[in-house]
Design an enzyme around this catalytic site. Structure first.
Site, PDB file in Angstrom:
ATOM      1  N   LYS A 136       0.895  -1.248   0.116  1.00  0.00           N
ATOM      2  CA  LYS A 136      -0.113  -0.215  -0.005  1.00  0.00           C
ATOM      3  C   LYS A 136       0.811   1.177  -0.144  1.00  0.00           C
ATOM      4  CE  LYS A 136      -4.529   0.980   0.429  1.00  0.00           C
ATOM      5  NZ  LYS A 136      -5.370   0.028  -0.231  1.00  0.00           N
TER       6      LYS A 136
HETATM    7  P1  NAD Z   1     -12.857   7.686  -3.151  1.00  0.00           P
HETATM    8  O1  NAD Z   1     -11.961   8.689  -2.815  1.00  0.00           O
HETATM    9  O2  NAD Z   1     -13.238   7.397  -4.542  1.00  0.00           O
HETATM   10  O3  NAD Z   1     -14.110   7.811  -2.216  1.00  0.00           O
HETATM   11  C1  NAD Z   1     -14.289   8.041  -0.838  1.00  0.00           C
HETATM   12  C2  NAD Z   1     -15.551   8.717  -0.421  1.00  0.00           C
HETATM   13  O4  NAD Z   1     -15.412   8.611   1.039  1.00  0.00           O
HETATM   14  C3  NAD Z   1     -15.798   9.751  -0.768  1.00  0.00           C
HETATM   15  O5  NAD Z   1     -17.189   9.981  -1.173  1.00  0.00           O
HETATM   16  C4  NAD Z   1     -15.399  10.729   0.351  1.00  0.00           C
HETATM   17  O6  NAD Z   1     -16.148  12.007   0.300  1.00  0.00           O
HETATM   18  C5  NAD Z   1     -15.923  10.033   1.419  1.00  0.00           C
HETATM   19  N1  NAD Z   1     -15.269   9.941   2.808  1.00  0.00           N
HETATM   20  C6  NAD Z   1     -13.810  10.052   3.132  1.00  0.00           C
HETATM   21  N2  NAD Z   1     -13.919  10.273   4.465  1.00  0.00           N
HETATM   22  C7  NAD Z   1     -15.174  10.121   5.103  1.00  0.00           C
HETATM   23  C8  NAD Z   1     -15.466  10.155   6.313  1.00  0.00           C
HETATM   24  N3  NAD Z   1     -14.777  10.503   7.297  1.00  0.00           N
HETATM   25  N4  NAD Z   1     -16.822   9.779   6.485  1.00  0.00           N
HETATM   26  C9  NAD Z   1     -17.774   9.734   5.326  1.00  0.00           C
HETATM   27  N5  NAD Z   1     -17.300   9.730   4.153  1.00  0.00           N
HETATM   28  C10 NAD Z   1     -16.066  10.176   3.743  1.00  0.00           C
HETATM   29  O7  NAD Z   1     -12.409   6.266  -2.526  1.00  0.00           O
HETATM   30  P2  NAD Z   1     -12.777   4.776  -2.875  1.00  0.00           P
HETATM   31  O8  NAD Z   1     -11.436   4.391  -3.939  1.00  0.00           O
HETATM   32  O9  NAD Z   1     -14.195   4.609  -2.904  1.00  0.00           O
HETATM   33  O10 NAD Z   1     -12.208   4.176  -1.523  1.00  0.00           O
HETATM   34  C11 NAD Z   1     -12.918   3.920  -0.336  1.00  0.00           C
HETATM   35  C12 NAD Z   1     -12.703   2.848   0.645  1.00  0.00           C
HETATM   36  O11 NAD Z   1     -12.512   1.347  -0.246  1.00  0.00           O
HETATM   37  C13 NAD Z   1     -11.108   2.996   1.190  1.00  0.00           C
HETATM   38  O12 NAD Z   1     -10.956   2.195   2.421  1.00  0.00           O
HETATM   39  C14 NAD Z   1     -10.453   2.116   0.176  1.00  0.00           C
HETATM   40  O13 NAD Z   1      -9.074   1.527   0.642  1.00  0.00           O
HETATM   41  C15 NAD Z   1     -11.353   0.847  -0.147  1.00  0.00           C
HETATM   42  N6  NAD Z   1     -11.107   0.235  -1.451  1.00  0.00           N
HETATM   43  C16 NAD Z   1     -11.103   0.877  -2.418  1.00  0.00           C
HETATM   44  C17 NAD Z   1     -10.835   0.008  -3.800  1.00  0.00           C
HETATM   45  C18 NAD Z   1     -10.559   0.590  -5.022  1.00  0.00           C
HETATM   46  O14 NAD Z   1     -10.773  -0.187  -6.240  1.00  0.00           O
HETATM   47  N7  NAD Z   1     -10.904   2.136  -5.090  1.00  0.00           N
HETATM   48  C19 NAD Z   1     -10.574  -1.325  -3.466  1.00  0.00           C
HETATM   49  C20 NAD Z   1     -10.503  -1.916  -2.268  1.00  0.00           C
HETATM   50  C21 NAD Z   1     -10.912  -1.090  -1.036  1.00  0.00           C
END
Ligand code: NAD
Length: 447
Positions: A136
């Site tokens: 990561k």
């Molecule tokens: P992103 O940046 O596209 O979206 C994050 C969302 O969460 C946004 O809507 C943001 O406004 C919101 N957010 C941030 N902090 C917040 C809080 N404290 N309370 C409420 N909402 C909040 O990110 P993403 O890619 O969707 O990733 C989200 C999660 O999923 C992360 O934990 C990431 O590690 C995990 N994840 C992502 C992927 C991927 O393919 N993108 C894969 C596996 C896991």
């Protein structure tokens, strides 16, 4: 001067961001990989490793990262000032293959969390049967306050700083919170310029025009829904028609999960982003949410439902809760207020292990992160494979392979949970650890 920057020289154009780690203002957790969030998971891991009789030598290797790289990332801002950002790349384990893991841009990035995320990537790849280890990365910055130009400069410099440890055979980054396909394109370009030839397979989640795969953008959110559907085949809970769903976080994972689960017949009654939540017990108009976000960027002020805080949204009654924002949103502090019957962890470590145990004790079904959100890395793996073979699949093939892998993974975990009387989180970890254990034993443990 930029907000959050301190002047350090008589030359007023030279300012340094407070995030510069060598300063006294450096954020907590800047250098301690052994931070509370990581330690909490380690304790849980240690207990489970004993319970499932994992080879102690393997457990010892898995509880710490293999390599931590910390870099300073200078970037000239649009206003001419120079800011210095803290960057990380953590490689947790390479027993099964090259490292794979996202890069996160967030004002909350800290080393302990990145180390935990890298460990979860090792476990996730093993759980779903990929020939990959875990990593990561992250840059401590607020992407919402940076222009695209600034983001590109930071990305290119960060890539240059970690260039020796990444590569298609070593460590392949992907998007995560705060990063997207464009960021992956810049990393691929920076890496390729240094090599002197195009190396698309150095990253996944890149635009299709430079070797990205169909289906990657929506893969994590869609995969969460496949995991829920697989769970509904074995465990009795409302799914599809009539099921009420709440999604925390409406970024890549949350928005695609919400849309997919709605397309499967469920009613999404609440969503949120970092500015707050919107709740409508009769069901939200997701198309209106999407249009509102396209215009206003954030959910705040969306007129199609009642405004709630993120904490309040999590506590509303629902059948399925998908926390898809950030880590430790449900902990021992608020677990007793959660009313969902099933929680699918879209975000990594959205539940603390203590909060998760409290909920499982109450009979709430938890589909843990390393299972629920594995669709992203699975499709990243498909992209990597396609890139290495220079043979590209149709979207239909990507989706059907993804469903197969998610269904198989769920079945394996469910079987272990039943046979060994383990909760789904413990069973997921057991499946993952045993696969790595078998690989260690085949390779011979390095003493
Ligand atoms: P992103 O940046 O596209 O979206 C994050 C969302 O969460 C946004 O809507 C943001 O406004 C919101 N957010 C941030 N902090 C917040 C809080 N404290 N309370 C409420 N909402 C909040 O990110 P993403 O890619 O969707 O990733 C989200 C999660 O999923 C992360 O934990 C990431 O590690 C995990 N994840 C992502 C992927 C991927 O393919 N993108 C894969 C596996 C896991």
């Amino acid at each position: 001067m930029r907000q959050g920057a301190i002047e350090t020289s008589s030359d007023s154009t030279t300012t340094y961001d407070v995030n510069h780690g060598l300063r006294p203002e450096m954020p907590e957790g800047y250098v301690e990989w052994d931070a509370p969030m990581y330690r909490e998971y380690q304790h849980y891991f240690d207990r489970l490793a004993q319970r499932i009789h994992l080879d102690p030598a393997v457990a010892l290797r898995l509880r710490v990262p293999k390599r931590i790289v910390m870099v300073s990332v200078p970037a000239r801002m649009d206003d001419g000032t120079l800011s210095l950002f803290q960057g990380y790349r953590v490689q947790h384990n390479t027993t099964l293959g090259p490292c794979k893991g996202g890069i996160r841009y967030s004002a909350d990035v800290n080393l302990g969390e990145i180390c935990l995320m890298a460990m979860l990537m090792t476990l996730k790849c093993a759980l779903v049967g990929l020939p990959l280890g875990g990593a990561k990365g992250g840059v401590l910055c607020d992407p919402h306050r940076l222009s695209r130009d600034e983001l590109q400069k930071i990305t290119r410099r960060y890539t240059t700083e970690i260039i020796r440890v990444i590569g298609p055979d070593h460590d392949i980054p992907a998007p995560d919170m705060g990063t997207d396909a464009d960021v992956m394109g810049w990393i691929m370009d920076t890496y390729s310029l240094a090599k002197g030839y195009a190396v698309p397979s150095v990253v996944t989640g890149k635009p299709i025009a430079i070797g990205g795969t169909h289906g990657r953008e929506q893969a994590t959110g869609v995969g969460v829904c496949y995991a829920l559907r697989a769970a509904a085949r074995h465990i009795s809970f409302p799914f599809g028609e009539g099921a009420r769903v709440i999604v925390q976080g409406f970024g890549n994972v949350g928005s695609h999960a919400a849309r997919k689960i709605a397309s499967m017949g469920s009613t999404v009654i609440g969503v949120s982003d970092m500015t707050g939540a919107v709740y409508h017990p009769a069901g939200l108009d997701l198309e209106a949410v999407r249009e509102y976000l396209a215009q206003h960027r954030y959910l705040k002020g969306f007129p199609g439902g009642e405004a709630l805080t993120n904490a309040e949204l999590l506590e509303q009654p629902c059948d399925i809760l998908i926390p898809a924002a950030t880590s430790h949103q449900i902990t021992e502090q608020n677990a007793d207020k959660i009313q969902a019957r099933v929680i699918a962890e879209g975000a990594n470590a959205a539940l603390s292990t203590g909060g998760s145990a409290m909920l499982e004790e109450r009979g709430v079904v938890i589909i843990p992160d390393i299972l629920a959100n594995a669709g992203g890395v699975v499709t990243s793996y498909f992209e990597w494979v396609q890139g290495l073979q220079n043979f590209f699949w149709t979207e239909r093939r990507v989706n059907s392979e993804l469903q197969r892998v998610m269904d198989d993974a769920f079945e394996r975990v469910y079987l272990v949970s039943q046979k060994e009387r383990l909760g789904m989180r413990d069973a997921s970890l057991a499946v993952a650890c045993r696969r790595i254990e078998a690989a260690y034993q085949s390779r011979g443990l390095f003493p």
